[in-house]
Design a protein around this motif. Structure first.
Motif, PDB file in Angstrom:
ATOM      1  N   GLU A   1      52.981  69.415  35.198  1.00  0.00           N
ATOM      2  CA  GLU A   1      51.689  68.693  35.502  1.00  0.00           C
ATOM      3  C   GLU A   1      50.478  69.369  35.380  1.00  0.00           C
ATOM      4  O   GLU A   1      49.342  69.125  34.662  1.00  0.00           O
ATOM      5  CB  GLU A   1      51.847  67.814  36.573  1.00  0.00           C
TER       6      GLU A   1
ATOM      7  N   THR B   1      43.384  67.089  38.968  1.00  0.00           N
ATOM      8  CA  THR B   1      44.180  67.958  38.423  1.00  0.00           C
ATOM      9  C   THR B   1      43.750  69.382  37.896  1.00  0.00           C
ATOM     10  O   THR B   1      44.368  70.128  37.191  1.00  0.00           O
ATOM     11  CB  THR B   1      44.889  67.484  37.169  1.00  0.00           C
TER      12      THR B   1
ATOM     13  N   ASP C   1      44.648  60.734  36.483  1.00  0.00           N
ATOM     14  CA  ASP C   1      45.025  61.876  36.827  1.00  0.00           C
ATOM     15  C   ASP C   1      45.752  61.966  38.091  1.00  0.00           C
ATOM     16  O   ASP C   1      46.789  62.413  38.532  1.00  0.00           O
ATOM     17  CB  ASP C   1      44.072  63.122  36.699  1.00  0.00           C
TER      18      ASP C   1
ATOM     19  N   THR D   1      55.937  69.608  39.090  1.00  0.00           N
ATOM     20  CA  THR D   1      54.307  69.889  39.545  1.00  0.00           C
ATOM     21  C   THR D   1      53.925  71.166  38.416  1.00  0.00           C
ATOM     22  O   THR D   1      52.513  71.201  38.055  1.00  0.00           O
ATOM     23  CB  THR D   1      54.091  70.785  40.908  1.00  0.00           C
TER      24      THR D   1
ATOM     25  N   THR E   1      49.536  62.353  40.105  1.00  0.00           N
ATOM     26  CA  THR E   1      49.972  63.220  41.011  1.00  0.00           C
ATOM     27  C   THR E   1      50.516  62.669  42.232  1.00  0.00           C
ATOM     28  O   THR E   1      51.728  63.133  42.590  1.00  0.00           O
ATOM     29  CB  THR E   1      48.898  64.219  41.351  1.00  0.00           C
TER      30      THR E   1
ATOM     31  N   GLU F   1      45.586  62.960  47.972  1.00  0.00           N
ATOM     32  CA  GLU F   1      45.724  63.508  46.700  1.00  0.00           C
ATOM     33  C   GLU F   1      45.037  62.723  45.498  1.00  0.00           C
ATOM     34  O   GLU F   1      44.562  63.250  44.571  1.00  0.00           O
ATOM     35  CB  GLU F   1      47.387  63.300  46.477  1.00  0.00           C
TER      36      GLU F   1
ATOM     37  N   GLU G   1      49.184  70.260  45.119  1.00  0.00           N
ATOM     38  CA  GLU G   1      49.312  69.122  45.507  1.00  0.00           C
ATOM     39  C   GLU G   1      50.496  68.580  45.820  1.00  0.00           C
ATOM     40  O   GLU G   1      50.812  67.832  46.773  1.00  0.00           O
ATOM     41  CB  GLU G   1      48.555  67.997  44.336  1.00  0.00           C
TER      42      GLU G   1
ATOM     43  N   GLY H   1      44.426  71.009  42.354  1.00  0.00           N
ATOM     44  CA  GLY H   1      45.529  70.625  42.167  1.00  0.00           C
ATOM     45  C   GLY H   1      46.879  71.418  41.951  1.00  0.00           C
ATOM     46  O   GLY H   1      48.102  70.743  41.982  1.00  0.00           O
TER      47      GLY H   1
END
Length: 464
Positions: A156, A225, A133, A153, A137, A220, A232, A229
């Motif tokens: 995600e 996530t 994960d 993003t 990112t 990060e 991020e 996140g």
């Protein structure tokens, strides 16, 4: 893409960018498989495993080993993500998870899977996911153009809720249909397919550690996530353009303790939510125990409760920004509402009440996440965001193993109805503390009130 082309005619990013679409699908598969195994294994431990005198403790221990890697392995993950090509890391993590799940499936079909092996599989899958994960990112700038960072993003971050909803729904059903062997077989296929998808994707500048937008793999990588996140991608991009830089040079990176020391209000809010998590995350232990011991139902009920919780969280994530009030006021009200929702099944034992309670609790979680992550995004200086969100994720994530173990052990000595009431009662003082914290914050100059900060997004780095 022509800048003048109407936005409404653009295809979704996962269709316009095949490489990102493949990697995002791989993330969806891995997270759904991990959640499916986690929920399915807990239901198997509670409802099917032999020797049920310590079902609560066993399920709590399983959740503990399944959630520790994301916290304990954060420094290792940061180094791996920084030093190795991201496609290799992503494909390798998915392939290893697929191999572990496949081996477990073959063992389960040959005979009963030993309890120690169930724990080991959970630990291995969680470790692979803890690497997959944050690496994804970090690698987003290698997959999409700068103009598509926000869209990437959004996709995600939607994965966690979608995968949690799907995996939580299918896990108990798969156990009822095919036992633990059916669950690990499905998980193995999902992981292996994810590895193939990642290997077939194209990564620009694969293996580089810092290209401006993705210059903070260490920070990060530790964030995962979940709720931290949510910012991020913005954090990495703003850090590359650090507003606080002097004469075009990057500011000196502060230690994590220095970051939190300069944000006392934010630090106290994080402590409140860490305390709240001790009671809210216990729901993953309490739900199966409640289904078996109080509702006397099957895995379909566990799946329905998981789905209600996930659906409520999704709705809360979309509607949280529209809830009026200062973040601390909204947060304390949501915690109080969640206390009632989690405690109500302890008083009224019907399927509909349990489903409604999970939906309301999920909505509260979604609203709190949106409001407070947005607040932190505005209050934390851009240069400190990677480190801050790493601390945030570690602090909030560390409570999950503790909660799982404590409530799992209590589940062997107390009824599930009592555990529901304990969850609700535990959230009441946390809601009061957050409300009190908001009341004593003064909206004057440098000491900005949370509501003012949210309404005027001009972060100064000063503690509110």
């Amino acid at each position: 893409m022509n800048a003048t082309e109407p936005r409404g005619r653009r295809l979704p990013l996962v269709l316009r960018n095949s490489s990102f679409g493949r990697v995002w699908t791989a993330q969806l598969l891995t997270q759904a498989a991990g959640r499916m195994f986690q929920v399915g294994a807990v239901w198997w431990l509670v409802g099917f495993a032999a020797g049920g005198d310590q079902r609560g403790l066993e399920s709590g221990l399983f959740l503990l080993v399944s959630t520790l890697p994301a916290v304990v392995l954060a420094p290792v993950v940061a180094r791996v993500v920084a030093r190795h090509p991201h496609r290799t890391v992503l494909a390798g993590a998915a392939a290893v998870a697929g191999a572990v799940a496949t081996a477990a499936a073959l063992t389960a079909y040959a005979g009963d899977l030993p309890m120690a092996a169930v724990y080991a599989v959970g630990l291995a899958l969680a470790s692979c996911q803890a690497l997959f994960d944050p690496c994804l990112t970090t690698s987003v700038p290698e997959l999409v153009d700068d103009a598509d960072i926000e869209a990437a993003t959004g996709f995600e971050l939607s994965t966690q809720s979608m995968a949690g909803l799907g995996g939580g729904l299918l896990g108990p059903l798969a156990v009822d249909a095919g036992g633990l062997a059916g669950v690990v077989t499905t998980c193995g296929l999902a992981y292996l397919l994810a590895a193939v998808l990642v290997a077939s994707a194209r990564f620009a500048n694969a293996g580089t550690a810092g290209d401006g937008r993705g210059s903070t793999p260490g920070g990060e990588a530790a964030t995962g996530t979940r709720s931290a996140g949510l910012v991020e991608a913005d954090s990495g991009r703003e850090n590359a353009q650090a507003p606080g830089t002097a004469h075009g040079t990057a500011p000196a990176r502060r230690t994590l303790s220095q970051v939190l020391a300069g944000l006392p209000f934010v630090r106290r809010v994080l402590v409140c939510f860490a305390a709240a998590n001790l009671f809210t995350t216990a729901v993953y232990v309490v739900m199966p125990l409640y289904t078996r011991g109080v509702l006397h139902s099957t895995g379909s009920t566990v799946a329905a409760l998981e789905a209600a919780l996930g659906a409520g969280t999704l709705v809360g994530s979309f509607t949280g920004a529209r809830v009026p009030g200062r973040p601390t006021t909204v947060g304390s009200a949501c915690l109080a509402l969640m206390a009632m929702a989690l405690g109500l099944p302890g008083l009224v034992t019907t399927h509909m009440v349990a489903l409604g309670s999970m939906t309301v609790a999920g909505w509260c979680v979604g609203v709190i996440g949106v409001r407070f992550v947005g607040l932190f995004q505005r209050l934390v200086p851009a240069a400190d965001k990677p480190g801050f969100f790493a601390v945030m994720q570690a602090l909030l994530g560390a409570t999950f193993p503790v909660s799982s173990l404590v409530f799992g052990a209590l589940g062997d000595h107390l009824t599930a109805r009592t555990l529901c009431l304990a969850q609700g009662a535990g959230l009441v003082p946390v809601a009061a503390a957050l409300w009190w914290l908001g009341r004593r914050t003064q909206p004057d100059g440098r000491r900005t009130a949370p509501g003012i900060a949210a309404a005027h997004p001009a972060p100064t780095g000063e503690a509110p």
